[in-house]
Design a protein around this motif. Sequence first.
Motif, PDB file in Angstrom:
ATOM      1  N   SER A   1       3.226  -9.964 -16.741  1.00 16.29           N
ATOM      2  CA  SER A   1       3.213  -8.605 -16.224  1.00 16.29           C
ATOM      3  C   SER A   1       4.153  -8.535 -15.023  1.00 16.29           C
ATOM      4  O   SER A   1       4.675  -9.565 -14.566  1.00 16.29           O
ATOM      5  CB  SER A   1       1.795  -8.171 -15.831  1.00 16.29           C
TER       6      SER A   1
ATOM      7  N   HIS B   1      -5.871  -2.476 -14.626  1.00 17.65           N
ATOM      8  CA  HIS B   1      -4.948  -3.464 -15.179  1.00 17.65           C
ATOM      9  C   HIS B   1      -5.600  -4.842 -15.256  1.00 17.65           C
ATOM     10  O   HIS B   1      -5.490  -5.539 -16.275  1.00 17.65           O
ATOM     11  CB  HIS B   1      -3.679  -3.524 -14.323  1.00 17.65           C
TER      12      HIS B   1
ATOM     13  N   VAL C   1      -6.084  -7.273 -18.551  1.00 20.21           N
ATOM     14  CA  VAL C   1      -5.589  -8.649 -18.610  1.00 20.21           C
ATOM     15  C   VAL C   1      -6.722  -9.602 -18.975  1.00 20.21           C
ATOM     16  O   VAL C   1      -6.574 -10.491 -19.831  1.00 20.21           O
ATOM     17  CB  VAL C   1      -4.946  -9.045 -17.267  1.00 20.21           C
TER      18      VAL C   1
ATOM     19  N   ALA D   1       2.731  -3.020 -14.081  1.00 18.45           N
ATOM     20  CA  ALA D   1       1.303  -3.334 -14.001  1.00 18.45           C
ATOM     21  C   ALA D   1       0.494  -2.161 -13.470  1.00 18.45           C
ATOM     22  O   ALA D   1      -0.602  -1.879 -13.969  1.00 18.45           O
ATOM     23  CB  ALA D   1       1.093  -4.568 -13.115  1.00 18.45           C
TER      24      ALA D   1
ATOM     25  N   LEU E   1       1.405  -4.866 -19.823  1.00 17.13           N
ATOM     26  CA  LEU E   1       1.370  -6.318 -19.942  1.00 17.13           C
ATOM     27  C   LEU E   1       2.032  -6.734 -21.241  1.00 17.13           C
ATOM     28  O   LEU E   1       2.174  -5.930 -22.176  1.00 17.13           O
ATOM     29  CB  LEU E   1      -0.067  -6.849 -19.881  1.00 17.13           C
TER      30      LEU E   1
END
Length: 371
Positions: free
Chosen positions: A43, A73, A77, A330, A335
């Motif tokens: 990212s 974010h 992830v 990000a 990503l």
Amino acid sequence: MPFKPTRRHLLTAAGGFGLSLALPRLSGFAQTWPATDATFVFSCDVHACLVSADSLSPNCAAEGKTDAALLRHVAAVNAVDGLEWPAEIDGKPSGLAGAGTRIAAPRGLVLGGDMTDDGGGQVKVPGEGRQLQQFSSRYQQGTGPDRVHYPVYNGLGNHDLDQDGASPHRDWYRRELRDYVELNHRSTVFYKAPVPVTNYDIDSDNYSWDWGGLHLVQLQRFGGDDTKGAISGLPWLKDDLATYAGDGRPVVLFQHYGWDRFSTEHWDPAAGTFDPQGAGAAHWWSDAERAGLLAALKGYNVVGIFHGHEHPTPMIYNHEGYDIFKPVAAFLGGLALVRVTDAFLDIALARAGENPADIVFTHAFSKRFSR
């Protein structure tokens, strides 16, 4: 500035049509390196923006650079572990070699620069910046919903390094961010870094490490950067590749600037601005600097280059034979999910969804390696 593909810039269709190419290995090499099967997340452009406990730098809120956006974010992830590689994207086959199989736990999250919005969030005198505090509270490995659950490999961009401090502390901003990278990744006889790497260059803060037979290199703002007092890492890079990748093993590189129209714009005196048509000085990095980096890579098995810098546009393109990838920023939820094996490279670009931990895959790329 929107990205406009040319014949050398190919962005996969919105439906996620995956490229599937059989590529020969470099001639003259028999595989002698360890088996490769590494999954990781890339990212870029976090832009941590807090300047006090509850306030942001000017314009950050309007641009979406909020702590709530970073939490969204981080949740995305962390959610990739256990999902499946998409077989379809927007109703079209993804073309991924691993389509439909479980996504392995990522080895780490690699960042492509602009961790903070204003040089770490410094003000007039040296002291730990609020933006760096905010960044580390979200993007230093930890537990719970507000931290990344994997090792984080830090990378710096122009927003981290271009700020000049108030006299006499002109370089404090840069030193703080560079110290953060070094303390996270450079081990010594007396100090064990949280995320240790194999080869760290103190002069440039470039570093490299290996996951099995995959060699990974972090080049910070860009390979060869000597702006704002930086020391070029190109001599280090040449030595690193010769030492750790001279046997033909796959290599991936990370930096902030790319080869897209925004990263390569020049001053246009007629328009009074920087743009892709300008013939004046380079805005970010020059033609000569890009040529110098590509010359250092010649002869090595570079299977992918990842960058950031341009925020809203997902990119998959090729420049002079190198496949290049850039997810959305990000702070906008972007990503790239990456898997490199001895047989193939799979990449899926994605964005955080509306609900926590939701992930929406948007584009895919795959290439096979001949044996």
